[in-house]
Design an enzyme around this catalytic site. Structure first.
Site, mmCIF file in Angstrom:
data_model
loop_
_atom_site.group_PDB
_atom_site.id
_atom_site.type_symbol
_atom_site.label_atom_id
_atom_site.label_comp_id
_atom_site.label_asym_id
_atom_site.label_seq_id
_atom_site.Cartn_x
_atom_site.Cartn_y
_atom_site.Cartn_z
ATOM 1 N N TRP A 189 -23.550 21.503 -2.924
ATOM 2 C CA TRP A 189 -24.868 22.120 -2.728
ATOM 3 C C TRP A 189 -24.782 23.299 -1.756
ATOM 4 O O TRP A 189 -25.785 23.817 -1.314
ATOM 5 C CB TRP A 189 -25.884 21.092 -2.242
ATOM 6 C CG TRP A 189 -25.397 20.248 -1.100
ATOM 7 C CD1 TRP A 189 -25.445 20.549 0.220
ATOM 8 C CD2 TRP A 189 -24.773 18.965 -1.194
ATOM 9 N NE1 TRP A 189 -24.890 19.540 0.960
ATOM 10 C CE2 TRP A 189 -24.470 18.542 0.119
ATOM 11 C CE3 TRP A 189 -24.440 18.120 -2.259
ATOM 12 C CZ2 TRP A 189 -23.861 17.324 0.386
ATOM 13 C CZ3 TRP A 189 -23.826 16.912 -1.982
ATOM 14 C CH2 TRP A 189 -23.545 16.527 -0.680
ATOM 15 N N GLU A 221 -30.865 17.641 -0.374
ATOM 16 C CA GLU A 221 -31.471 17.344 0.928
ATOM 17 C C GLU A 221 -32.242 16.032 0.902
ATOM 18 O O GLU A 221 -32.230 15.283 1.875
ATOM 19 C CB GLU A 221 -32.387 18.490 1.371
ATOM 20 C CG GLU A 221 -31.630 19.737 1.801
ATOM 21 C CD GLU A 221 -30.677 19.478 2.973
ATOM 22 O OE1 GLU A 221 -30.884 18.512 3.733
ATOM 23 O OE2 GLU A 221 -29.706 20.241 3.105
ATOM 24 N N GLN A 264 -31.087 9.871 5.347
ATOM 25 C CA GLN A 264 -30.678 8.482 5.608
ATOM 26 C C GLN A 264 -29.473 8.018 4.784
ATOM 27 O O GLN A 264 -29.244 6.826 4.631
ATOM 28 C CB GLN A 264 -31.843 7.518 5.350
ATOM 29 C CG GLN A 264 -32.994 7.743 6.298
ATOM 30 C CD GLN A 264 -34.294 7.272 5.716
ATOM 31 O OE1 GLN A 264 -34.707 7.710 4.648
ATOM 32 N NE2 GLN A 264 -34.963 6.390 6.412
ATOM 33 N N LEU A 272 -28.583 4.397 -4.461
ATOM 34 C CA LEU A 272 -28.723 5.277 -3.298
ATOM 35 C C LEU A 272 -29.636 4.695 -2.226
ATOM 36 O O LEU A 272 -29.603 5.124 -1.076
ATOM 37 C CB LEU A 272 -29.298 6.639 -3.729
ATOM 38 C CG LEU A 272 -28.276 7.720 -4.065
ATOM 39 C CD1 LEU A 272 -28.957 8.892 -4.749
ATOM 40 C CD2 LEU A 272 -27.581 8.208 -2.803
ATOM 41 N N GLY A 273 -30.483 3.729 -2.602
ATOM 42 C CA GLY A 273 -31.372 3.100 -1.620
ATOM 43 C C GLY A 273 -32.534 3.984 -1.212
ATOM 44 O O GLY A 273 -32.665 5.126 -1.671
ATOM 45 N N TYR A 303 -37.672 19.186 8.832
ATOM 46 C CA TYR A 303 -36.219 19.332 8.675
ATOM 47 C C TYR A 303 -35.880 19.836 7.271
ATOM 48 O O TYR A 303 -35.092 20.778 7.093
ATOM 49 C CB TYR A 303 -35.511 17.984 8.922
ATOM 50 C CG TYR A 303 -34.109 18.007 8.362
ATOM 51 C CD1 TYR A 303 -33.081 18.585 9.083
ATOM 52 C CD2 TYR A 303 -33.840 17.528 7.083
ATOM 53 C CE1 TYR A 303 -31.803 18.674 8.557
ATOM 54 C CE2 TYR A 303 -32.572 17.618 6.535
ATOM 55 C CZ TYR A 303 -31.560 18.185 7.280
ATOM 56 O OH TYR A 303 -30.306 18.279 6.733
ATOM 57 N N ASP A 351 -31.514 17.174 12.498
ATOM 58 C CA ASP A 351 -31.243 15.817 12.005
ATOM 59 C C ASP A 351 -30.368 15.106 13.047
ATOM 60 O O ASP A 351 -30.149 15.647 14.138
ATOM 61 C CB ASP A 351 -30.563 15.854 10.627
ATOM 62 C CG ASP A 351 -29.133 16.390 10.709
ATOM 63 O OD1 ASP A 351 -28.744 16.956 11.762
ATOM 64 O OD2 ASP A 351 -28.392 16.232 9.722
ATOM 65 N N CYS A 403 -13.491 16.512 21.411
ATOM 66 C CA CYS A 403 -13.807 17.710 22.201
ATOM 67 C C CYS A 403 -12.660 18.713 22.219
ATOM 68 O O CYS A 403 -12.898 19.919 22.275
ATOM 69 C CB CYS A 403 -14.200 17.314 23.620
ATOM 70 S SG CYS A 403 -15.653 16.252 23.666
ATOM 71 N N CYS A 458 -13.098 21.118 19.484
ATOM 72 C CA CYS A 458 -14.452 21.668 19.334
ATOM 73 C C CYS A 458 -14.481 23.156 19.699
ATOM 74 O O CYS A 458 -14.033 23.539 20.779
ATOM 75 C CB CYS A 458 -15.422 20.895 20.216
ATOM 76 S SG CYS A 458 -17.107 21.523 20.107
ATOM 77 N N CYS A 490 -19.847 23.640 26.544
ATOM 78 C CA CYS A 490 -20.592 22.377 26.488
ATOM 79 C C CYS A 490 -20.814 21.762 27.874
ATOM 80 O O CYS A 490 -19.867 21.542 28.631
ATOM 81 C CB CYS A 490 -19.810 21.400 25.613
ATOM 82 S SG CYS A 490 -20.586 19.803 25.464
ATOM 83 N N SER A 548 -33.214 -0.889 6.498
ATOM 84 C CA SER A 548 -33.299 -0.359 7.864
ATOM 85 C C SER A 548 -33.912 -1.377 8.827
ATOM 86 O O SER A 548 -33.472 -1.504 9.965
ATOM 87 C CB SER A 548 -34.084 0.951 7.876
ATOM 88 O OG SER A 548 -35.322 0.784 7.241
#
Ligand code: SF4
Length: 377
Positions: A36, A49, A54, A92-93, A132, A150, A211, A214, A220, A313
């Protein structure tokens, strides 16, 4: 040494406009290749999206191509029956997302001539599309300078800028949305959003962030302080309700078995499962299985095939599944009021056409293995 000198100085916070350059350079080298990305079809981005809400990328990658093959355009999805959409979503739930996506496609056809709106307010007025998702779709499809927030982005931002407090609270959430806006560059905001998500998913992990690898390590705030895992502050954990259930796999000589449809509202609304019921306090599973069998005119003791576990959940189901043979003439229980939403005798080969959630598949697979059918997936 004075008290003043002995206090460790708080590490400096990065400037919001210093993030984009190193992050985009890293994204060019290390960004994930996903189907995508680097496309400008808002429908395909919309589907990805909604699926990604989730759900992990690795799981979405298994379902996304087949879903688009079944509904290649927004018009195809809008014209489909809900049963077909739920069937394509099976596994997929969080099935509310599939219903919302379907309703969204229909509204885009009715209200916007089939074009996914480019206006953030109009897009955000569609079912299942929050702030979002608006940012993710419009920044990816049209390079709009809109933020996203997110779980991955929250983790990166709370660490980079050492943001204390629970991101689930309104005050911290407002602050994070503002930061997610402030760090956006004028050029390539879509790539920047994707890069932030990739960094959170692959480097700035919840436990043991990498890290050393990163691209933002030098900027940071928590890296300097050495307490990355203290951020974000998760707040209170979700309370999970544990539910004990009993279900029946009632099989005829020809291999067909009975499924019932769940109520139109609530958890797994309108989807198919084995007939069953929740256990009451102190009720023995064998006794409830016998009662259920009695409702189908059976006096035998059914065999326990499997105890299946499924976590939603907020709920955890433990389902004991019993198997019994019924006469080929059996059409259903004498009193079908418990399953007034629908009953259906079906076979393994027809399951892919039905909306059967993963929770039901977990109960069906061992039963079908124990008989002669098999369940794909
Ligand atoms: Fe996350 Fe570490 Fe990078 Fe900071 S330096 S953003 S904690 S991975």
């Amino acid at each position: 040494m004075t008290d003043e000198n002995s206090k460790a100085a708080a590490p400096a916070l990065p400037r919001p406009d210093s993030i984009a350059k190193p992050l985009l350079a890293w994204y060019g080298r290390e960004g994930r290749t996903l189907p995508w990305r680097d496309i400008d079809d808002p429908y395909r981005i919309l589907v990805s999206e909604i699926m990604l809400q989730q759900t992990r990328v690795t799981t979405v990658l298994r379902y996304y191509p087949a879903f688009l093959e079944r509904f290649p355009t927004l018009a195809d999805l809008a014209a489909a029956d809900q049963e077909d959409v739920l069937a394509a979503w099976s596994g997929l739930g969080f099935y509310r997302r599939a219903r919302n996506l379907h309703a969204c496609a229909r509204q885009v056809v009715d209200r916007y001539d089939g074009e996914v709106p480019r206006d953030p307010e109009e897009l955000g007025s569609l079912p299942g599309i929050g702030r979002y998702t608006v940012g993710a779709i419009l920044s990816s499809a049209h390079n709009a300078r809109l933020p996203i927030l997110d779980g991955n982005v929250i983790r990166v931002l709370t660490r980079l800028f050492r943001i204390p407090g629970d991101p689930g609270t309104a005050a911290v959430s407002r602050r994070l949305w503002q930061l997610a806006t402030d760090v956006l560059p004028q050029n390539r905001p879509g790539d920047f959003n994707q890069a932030l998500m990739d960094l959170g998913a692959t480097v700035c992990k919840p436990i043991a962030p990498l890290c050393e690898q990163c691209p933002l390590a030098g900027l940071c705030a928590v890296r300097a302080a050495g307490n990355a895992e203290d951020f974000p502050n998760a707040g209170r954990r979700t309370k999970v309700t544990f539910v004990q259930r009993v279900a029946l796999f009632l099989e005829k000589q020809d291999g067909s078995f009975l499924l019932v449809r769940r109520p139109a509202d609530g958890l797994l609304a309108g989807m198919w499962e084995l007939p069953g019921r929740e256990l009451g306090d102190g009720e023995a599973p064998e006794r409830l299985a016998s009662i259920l069998c009695g409702e189908f005119g059976l006096t035998i003791r059914p065999d326990l095939v499997v105890t299946s576990e499924h976590r939603f959940s907020h709920r955890h189901w433990t389902t004991r599944v019993y198997r019994a043979r019924v006469e080929d003439e059996c059409s259903g229980p004498a009193d079908a009021s418990h399953w007034s939403e629908g009953l259906r005798w079906t076979c393994a080969g027809d399951l892919e056409k039905l909306a059967v959630p993963e929770a039901s598949r977990k109960t069906l697979r061992p039963c079908l293995r124990a008989s002669r059918g098999s369940l794909p997936g």
